[in-house]
Design a protein around this motif. Structure first.
Motif, short mmCIF file in Angstrom:
data_model
loop_
_atom_site.label_atom_id
_atom_site.label_comp_id
_atom_site.label_asym_id
_atom_site.label_seq_id
_atom_site.Cartn_x
_atom_site.Cartn_y
_atom_site.Cartn_z
N VAL A 164 -2.27 -2.34 -3.94
CA VAL A 164 -3.71 -2.04 -3.80
C VAL A 164 -4.08 -0.82 -4.65
O VAL A 164 -5.09 -0.81 -5.36
N ILE A 165 -3.26 0.21 -4.58
CA ILE A 165 -3.54 1.44 -5.35
C ILE A 165 -3.54 1.14 -6.84
O ILE A 165 -4.42 1.59 -7.58
N VAL A 166 -2.56 0.36 -7.30
CA VAL A 166 -2.46 0.03 -8.72
C VAL A 166 -3.66 -0.80 -9.17
O VAL A 166 -4.25 -0.54 -10.23
N VAL A 167 -4.04 -1.80 -8.37
CA VAL A 167 -5.17 -2.67 -8.72
C VAL A 167 -6.46 -1.87 -8.81
O VAL A 167 -7.26 -2.04 -9.75
N LEU A 223 -6.47 6.69 -0.73
CA LEU A 223 -7.11 6.61 0.58
C LEU A 223 -7.45 5.16 0.93
O LEU A 223 -7.22 4.71 2.05
N ILE A 224 -7.99 4.41 -0.03
CA ILE A 224 -8.31 3.01 0.21
C ILE A 224 -7.05 2.22 0.52
O ILE A 224 -7.02 1.37 1.43
N GLY A 225 -5.96 2.50 -0.22
CA GLY A 225 -4.70 1.82 0.06
C GLY A 225 -4.19 2.09 1.45
O GLY A 225 -3.72 1.18 2.15
N LEU A 226 -4.27 3.34 1.89
CA LEU A 226 -3.84 3.68 3.25
C LEU A 226 -4.69 2.97 4.30
O LEU A 226 -4.17 2.47 5.30
#
Length: 641
Positions: free
Chosen positions: A196-199, A214-217
């Motif tokens: 998710v973080i990479v995307v 933060l969004i990934g978490l």
């Protein structure tokens, strides 16, 4: 008839508009921009207490208190740094957070003291003393910057990233209390969060990219909750309001080895803070001087001492928020102060801390893999500016990395040593950092080390010795800055005495550009062809840095063809400061571009390149040639938390 005089209207002087850094924005904008800073900062702010708590065996309730204490103190520290008082606080939009550099040393300190809250008390004792130490040495630290060149800071930052990756990996397989590398769902959470973080970093730009972690978490935790692997029961049990009290876990304990370890951490973060201050000054277009650096370091020291009292940890400037200032172009330091207020409010709400403490270890591990690996990349980027044709730098980096990874992979080796040494050898970051600093001093500052690669036995020159030189000695020492004739060096000698190294550098530059044209052309003619046979050890060292001494036959023919075309058009060799170009292709491209210049323009261009070459050699030959710029180049836009 006399016309009465008209009353003279006093011309009003328009109010001077404040610098954008000092501009106070409307309350609404302050709130919005302040929240944005908190969002970009939040994940990095709370990860240190989470990692520490899991590693030393703290309970979930104790972790919640640490998170709230961390956020509360982050808010105070950010207000001190951005608003400032007396000689404390740099008064720039710099947000403060707990440094990642301290994670591994603090874990080692705590475990050596038995872990749990007993370990915390020893950590807090070392944090308080290290904070006071940083506050007191701030005015003198700029004089020590020359001991932290890119070879040191790049090595340390790389070690920080690599040494923390095993911590992230442990979380990714379930955490220290329940690791299970064969658990498929743990792997899915960790890799999914990382993906998710990479995307987000690939697809989005601007603000969304700054909060990718933060969004990934959030998404990873939400998926784990839907699958029944997360419990938020502690949120309901927590109160809505709570104040962190001084020495909540007990009175701090003071251990000598722990204090030394934490002082090393603060010295490293001081270099990092210096780079962040210079970077922010350029972004907001405000000149930064030594006093500004001292103010920033005093704020770091004071905030760190407060952190030890209020159950938190060492503080430094967060480069993530420096990047946000550049992105938004909102330069007001009062925005960061507003973010500090929000963090204080969040720190007073235990339920918020309980939500963060409920993040599953594998989700946290996936995010930490991204953050810590990025730190290592920043270190590699810094090391790319190091001259590895100088074997001393190879020894410094190789030995420091080797010892750091040895201790990281085999932490139990510390048990073979006396108690006072266990903390230093129990942390790869601490051991590697101390090794890099000491080896840099031994190889570059002690004894008669070579000043330039390929010129063994030459000492590094110091200003007081330079001012005592006679003309012949001066010309012999500095003739190596230029090829061929030494008339320019002799003309620079006539400007003695030199007040500082900047005045000495200026003397060479003015002597070069004010020389008669015939003298300049004779100087140009003495420079070797690129990729050809260099005239002496200094030009050999220059061309080695760009790989021009190891050309394949086809590349050598291409450089020879360019040199011939250039000589035919301008009557002088092609002169390029090859150390300022990334590779051979860039050097060739530069030469081909300059073939289109007029003779007058190319005469000026060649003089500028000669000055650049001389500047590079000057910084290697003269001690303290440019300590501030060297430290700035090592930390600019980086962060190692």
């Amino acid at each position: 008839m006399r016309v009465p005089d008209r009353p003279t209207r006093k011309r009003s002087t328009p109010a001077r508009r404040p610098h954008p850094v000092d501009e106070v924005l409307p309350v609404g904008k302050l709130a919005i921009y302040g929240v944005q800073h908190v969002l970009a900062f939040y994940a990095g702010a709370v990860i240190v207490p989470i990692l520490l708590a899991g590693a030393i065996g703290l309970s979930e309730r104790e972790l919640i208190h640490l998170i709230n204490a961390d956020l509360f103190t982050c808010g105070i520290a950010s207000i001190i740094q951005s608003v400032g008082f007396w000689k404390v606080g740099v008064r720039l939009p710099l947000l403060q957070g707990v440094t990642f550099t301290a994670v591994s040393p603090m874990i080692a300190i705590a475990l050596a003291a038995g872990g749990g809250t007993d370990g915390l008390l020893v950590i807090y004792g070392s944090v308080i003393v290290a904070g006071l130490f940083t506050f007191l040495i701030a005015p003198w630290f700029s004089k020590l910057i020359r001991f932290f060149p890119p070879v040191v800071t790049g090595t340390v930052i790389t070690i920080i990233g690599l040494a923390l990756l095993p911590v992230a990996a442990l979380d990714a397989v379930g955490g220290g209390s329940n690791p299970d590398p064969t658990h498929g769902r743990y792997l899915a959470y960790a890799l999914g969060t990382l993906a998710v973080i990479v995307v987000i970093q690939r697809v989005f730009r601007g603000f969304a990219a700054t909060v990718a972690v933060l969004i990934g978490l959030v998404l990873g935790t939400a998926v784990a909750w839907l699958l029944g692997d997360v419990s938020f029961s502690s949120v309901g049990d927590s109160s809505w309001f709570g104040v962190t009290t001084p020495f909540y876990f007990g009175w701090p304990q003071f251990a000598g080895a722990a204090i030394v370890s934490m002082i090393v951490v603060m010295l490293i973060t001081a270099v990092e803070t210096t780079g962040d201050v210079f970077a922010t000054g350029e972004i907001v277009d405000k000149r930064v001087g030594k006093e500004d650096v001292a103010r920033a370091l005093r704020a770091d020291g004071l905030a760190t001492t407060i952190g030890g009292v209020l159950n938190s940890f060492p503080y430094t400037c967060f480069a993530e928020n420096v990047g946000l200032v550049r992105l938004t172009r909102v330069k007001s330091r009062h925005v960061v102060a507003a973010a500090g207020v929000f963090m204080i409010v969040i720190g007073l709400i235990p339920k918020a801390g309980a939500v963060v403490a409920s993040i599953p270890h594998p989700v946290l591990g996936g995010a930490a893999l991204a953050m810590f690996a990025t730190v290592a990349v920043v270190g590699v980027q810094t090391l790319s500016r190091v001259d590895f044709h100088d074997h001393r730098n190879v020894v410094i980096v190789g030995t420091s990395l080797g010892l750091a990874m040895f201790v990281t992979a085999q932490p139990d080796v510390a048990k073979a040593l006396p108690g006072w040494a266990q903390i230093i050898f129990g942390s790869g970051i601490t051991l590697g950092s101390i090794t890099a600093i000491l080896l840099n001093v031994v190889f570059h500052h002690v004894g008669r080390g070579p000043a330039i690669a390929g010129a063994p036995g030459e000492p590094t020159l110091r200003l007081n010795a330079i001012n005592r030189m006679g003309r012949d000695e001066f010309v012999a020492a500095f003739g190596r800055l230029f090829q061929g004739p030494t008339d320019v060096v002799g003309r620079a000698y006539d400007r003695k005495p030199f007040a500082d190294t900047g005045a000495l550098r200026t003397a060479f530059q003015e002597a070069l550009f004010s020389a008669p044209r015939e003298e300049q052309e004779a100087l140009m003619a003495a420079y070797p062809d690129l990729g050809g046979d260099p005239l002496d050890d200094d030009s050999l060292a220059d061309q080695e840095c760009a790989g021009l001494t190891r050309l394949a036959d086809a590349d050598r023919d291409e450089f020879a063809s360019l040199a011939a075309a250039y000589r035919e058009r301008f009557g002088i060799p092609l002169i390029v400061c090859v150390r300022e170009h990334p590779d051979r292709a860039a050097i060739l491209a530069e030469g081909l571009r300059r073939l289109g210049n007029s003779p007058a323009q190319e005469h000026a261009a060649a003089l500028i390149e000669i000055a650049k070459v001389a500047n590079r050699r000057f910084e290697t030959l003269v001690a303290e040639a440019n300590p501030i710029a060297a430290a700035r180049a090592a930390s600019f836009g980086t962060s190692a938390r």
